[in-house]
Design a protein around this motif. Structure first.
Motif, PDB file in Angstrom:
ATOM      1  N   GLN A 125      -4.231 -12.708  -2.795  1.00  0.00           N
ATOM      2  CA  GLN A 125      -4.039 -11.169  -3.385  1.00  0.00           C
ATOM      3  C   GLN A 125      -2.975 -10.744  -3.885  1.00  0.00           C
ATOM      4  OE1 GLN A 125      -4.330  -8.504  -0.406  1.00  0.00           O
ATOM      5  NE2 GLN A 125      -6.714  -9.694   0.577  1.00  0.00           N
ATOM      6  N   SER A 172      -6.211  -8.979  12.079  1.00  0.00           N
ATOM      7  CA  SER A 172      -7.242  -8.124  11.726  1.00  0.00           C
ATOM      8  C   SER A 172      -7.178  -8.517  10.112  1.00  0.00           C
ATOM      9  CB  SER A 172      -7.880  -7.155  12.377  1.00  0.00           C
ATOM     10  OG  SER A 172      -6.592  -6.601  12.442  1.00  0.00           O
ATOM     11  N   ARG A 227      -4.117 -18.847   7.271  1.00  0.00           N
ATOM     12  CA  ARG A 227      -4.884 -17.662   7.320  1.00  0.00           C
ATOM     13  C   ARG A 227      -4.235 -16.834   5.902  1.00  0.00           C
ATOM     14  NH1 ARG A 227      -6.918 -12.555   8.032  1.00  0.00           N
ATOM     15  NH2 ARG A 227      -5.677 -12.542   9.346  1.00  0.00           N
ATOM     16  N   ASP A 241      -6.808  -7.932   6.188  1.00  0.00           N
ATOM     17  CA  ASP A 241      -8.028  -8.982   5.281  1.00  0.00           C
ATOM     18  C   ASP A 241      -7.148  -7.935   3.886  1.00  0.00           C
ATOM     19  OD1 ASP A 241      -9.358  -6.334   5.383  1.00  0.00           O
ATOM     20  OD2 ASP A 241     -11.596  -7.308   6.037  1.00  0.00           O
ATOM     21  N   THR A 242      -6.998  -7.244   4.103  1.00  0.00           N
ATOM     22  CA  THR A 242      -5.992  -7.007   2.755  1.00  0.00           C
ATOM     23  C   THR A 242      -4.424  -5.993   3.159  1.00  0.00           C
ATOM     24  OG1 THR A 242      -7.024  -4.373   2.888  1.00  0.00           O
ATOM     25  CG2 THR A 242      -8.038  -5.861   1.734  1.00  0.00           C
ATOM     26  N   MET A 282      -4.060 -15.348   2.126  1.00  0.00           N
ATOM     27  CA  MET A 282      -4.467 -13.669   1.504  1.00  0.00           C
ATOM     28  C   MET A 282      -3.470 -13.708   0.398  1.00  0.00           C
ATOM     29  SD  MET A 282      -4.885 -10.884   3.721  1.00  0.00           S
ATOM     30  CE  MET A 282      -2.922 -10.697   4.021  1.00  0.00           C
TER      31      MET A 282
END
Length: 316
Positions: free
Chosen positions: A215, A176, A207, A178-179, A211
Motif C-alpha cells: 500500500q 484484522s 503480514r 487489511d488497509t 501490507m
C-alpha cells in the motif's frame, strides 16, 4: 602568511554538531518538559527533573491534560495524553510502580465497552482539539491509542486487570487490519514489539510489513516522495519513512525494509534538521502554538531515532 606586524587570522572553529545546534533550539523554544527530556537523553541529566515536569500535567483523576499532547488543548484528561505520559515515563525508566497503577485506574474509568481506549472521551466539547481528533458523543475504541498504551505497559512488565481486555482488543484489531493508515501501523508495531506472545506477534508483523509495502505507506526513496502519496486525509507532505515504523533496530518492523532503504531514510532524517537546529513537524499543525510546541518534541525523537540506529549524536 600575515604581513609583518599584522594580527594573525583567527582560527577557524569547527562547525557545531547537529546535537549542539539542536540544544540551542531546545533552550530557545521548548517547554520545560522537553528541556528536561533533552537534558536527560543527551546531557547526562537526571530522571527526577523529567518526572517532576511531567507531574505538572497530571490531574486529580490520575489522567493527564493541559495540552501534554499539544494538538489537544485544555486542562481535562484525555487518553492521548495518558499515552504521551507513558511514553515519557518509559523513556526515563520510570514506567512502573504506584504512578502507573494510578494511571491504569484512570484508563479503566474511561475505557469503551470493549475494554479499549477511545482517542478522546465525550463531554469535552469546550476544549479545543485538532480537526483530526473529532470529539463525538460515543467514541469508538481506537487502536492508535490503545496499541501505544498496551505496548508500553507490556514492555515494562506492568500487570493490571485493565490490560487483559485491552490486550485482546489489540490482537483483534491488528490481526484484522487489511488497509490502514500509517499512524495505525505505528500503534500496531508498538503493541507487537512488546506483546507477550512473540510467535503470534512475529506472524502478524510479517503480514503487516507486506501490507505496508503493497500500500506504499512508507517512502522508500526520499528522492521521489511523489511516488508514495500521503494517506487520504493527511496533510500534503505528511509522509512516513521506514524509521517511523522501526524506531529501533530490534523492532519487528525493521525486517520490513532493506539495509539500503533504511540507510537512505536515516540519511534523509539527518538532513531534515533546519537552520535553527530543530526538526520539522510533518503533519499540518492545528494552530500556530501547537507547531511551536511540537517541533522540540520532533527534534528529540529524531535524535533518539538516529542514535538508536547507530548514528553519531554527540555535542561538540
Amino acid at each position: 602568511m600575515a604581513a609583518s606586524g599584522a594580527s594573525p587570522l583567527p582560527p577557524t572553529l569547527p562547525a557545531p554538531s547537529p546535537l549542539s545546534r539542536a540544544e540551542g533550539f531546545v533552550w530557545l523554544t521548548a517547554r520545560v518538559l522537553e528541556q528536561r527530556r533533552f537534558a536527560y537523553h543527551f546531557l547526562g541529566g537526571g530522571a527526577d527533573p523529567v518526572e517532576t515536569a511531567l507531574a505538572a500535567y497530571r490531574n486529580e483523576d490520575e489522567g493527564y491534560g493541559h495540552a501534554l499532547e499539544p494538538d489537544l488543548r485544555g486542562p481535562v484528561s484525555r487518553p492521548l495524553h495518558a499515552a504521551h505520559a507513558l511514553r515519557v515515563l518509559d523513556s526515563i525508566g520510570r514506567c512502573g510502580g504506584q504512578r502507573v497503577e494510578r494511571l491504569c485506574r484512570y484508563l479503566t474509568a474511561v475505557s469503551t465497552p470493549e475494554g479499549a481506549l477511545p482517542a478522546v472521551i465525550p463531554g469535552l466539547r469546550g476544549c479545543p482539539a485538532a480537526p483530526f481528533v473529532p470529539i463525538v458523543d460515543t467514541p469508538p475504541s481506537d487502536l492508535l491509542v490503545t496499541g501505544l498504551v498496551v505496548g508500553l505497559l507490556h514492555r515494562n512488565e506492568v500487570w493490571h486487570a485493565w490490560l487483559f481486555r485491552a490486550t485482546d482488543f489489540c490482537w483483534r484489531a491488528v490481526e484484522s487490519l487489511d488497509t490502514a493508515r500509517p499512524y495505525e501501523v505505528e500503534a500496531a508495531v508498538a503493541f507487537l514489539d512488546a506483546a507477550p506472545d512473540r510467535s503470534r506477534a512475529q506472524a502478524v508483523a510479517d503480514r503487516l510489513g507486506r501490507m505496508v509495502r503493497a500500500q506504499r505507506l512508507a517512502v522508500l526513496d526520499p528522492d521521489r516522495p511523489e511516488a508514495f502519496p500521503a494517506a487520504p486525509g493527511y496533510a500534503p507532505g505528511e509522509h512516513h519513512f521506514p524509521y517511523d515504523f522501526a524506531r529501533t533496530p530490534d523492532s519487528l518492523a525493521r525486517a520490513w525494509f532493506t539495509d539500503e532503504e533504511m540507510t537512505r531514510a536515516l540519511d534523509f532524517l539527518a538532513a531534515e534538521q533546519r537552520e535553527d537546529g530543530g526538526w520539522p513537524v510533518r503533519r499540518h499543525p492545528s494552530a500556530p502554538g501547537t507547531d511551536l510546541e511540537c517541533r522540540p518534541m520532533a527534534t528529540i525523537e529524531a535524535l533518539l531515532t538516529l542514535r538508536a540506529h547507530g548514528r553519531s549524536v554527540t555535542v561538540t
